[in-house]
Design an enzyme around this catalytic site. Structure first.
Site, PDB file in Angstrom:
ATOM      1  CG  ASP A  71     -88.832   1.171  30.631  1.00  0.00           C
ATOM      2  OD1 ASP A  71     -88.961   0.503  29.579  1.00  0.00           O
ATOM      3  OD2 ASP A  71     -89.775   1.776  31.310  1.00  0.00           O
ATOM      4  CB  SER A  72     -84.432   4.632  29.521  1.00  0.00           C
ATOM      5  OG  SER A  72     -83.932   4.138  28.135  1.00  0.00           O
TER       6      SER A  72
END
Length: 198
Positions: A71-72
């Protein structure tokens, strides 16, 4: 050969992962490769860590295999760290990044220098077949540029300016970007943690 499912449908992310971790004995496969593209993953976490774990666990529960998920996002200090965990869904999931990028530039029209500070954050979560969860985090500091620049990269790369490089991450070659990127750092850290397990 160890197969690792990457809980993503994003081909750009798959390409980066394969470029960063070059191992002949590990095969990285996407949700599409595994016929899992239709699995609904509800990313309702408040942090990058929570969302990465949700993604990895959802797929691991179905497959029983090693799953990694990332998740970025982009944190812009002038915008109280927005878009943050909502980076992909910012202004709507189907909104083109050119629109998102220019919207952020417009919001920062009165910000100068360090007021434009921002960072890319990436958290990788790995769920092992026994349910054990490992996470790593990588960040890269920069500033929001005044216009989109560069054809490489994707997402917010054309507006993420690196003062020390004098260019945006979209102007770097894929090799140079992977060496310093948030995803590169998080993946390298994860690879080191997994070395003793795989």
């Amino acid at each position: 050969m160890t197969k690792i499912i990457v809980a993503t449908g994003n081909e750009n992310k798959m390409k980066e992962i394969r470029q960063i971790i070059k191992r002949d004995d590990i095969q990285f496969v996407s949700l599409k490769d595994e016929g899992l593209s239709d699995v609904e993953i509800v990313e309702d976490g408040d942090t990058f860590e929570e969302n990465a774990i949700i993604k990895a666990k959802t797929i691991a529960d179905i497959t029983g295999t090693i799953v990694i998920a990332d998740d970025s996002g982009l944190e812009v200090d002038y915008l109280d760290k927005a878009p943050g965990v909502y980076s992909a869904r910012y202004m709507g999931e189907d909104t083109p990044y050119t629109v998102k990028n220019n919207h952020i530039i417009e919001l920062l029209k009165d910000a100068r220098g360090v007021e434009r500070s921002a960072r890319f954050v990436c958290v990788i979560a790995c769920v092992m077949p026994d349910g054990n969860v490992i996470t790593t985090r990588g960040t890269i500091e920069g500033q929001i540029g005044y216009e989109e620049k560069g054809e490489n990269g994707f997402g917010y790369d054309p507006i993420f300016y690196l003062p020390e490089k004098g260019c945006t991450t979209a102007e770097l070659s894929p090799e140079d970007k992977n060496e310093i990127s948030h995803r590169g750092r998080a993946l390298t850290a994860m690879y080191k943690k997994l070395e003793g397990v795989l």
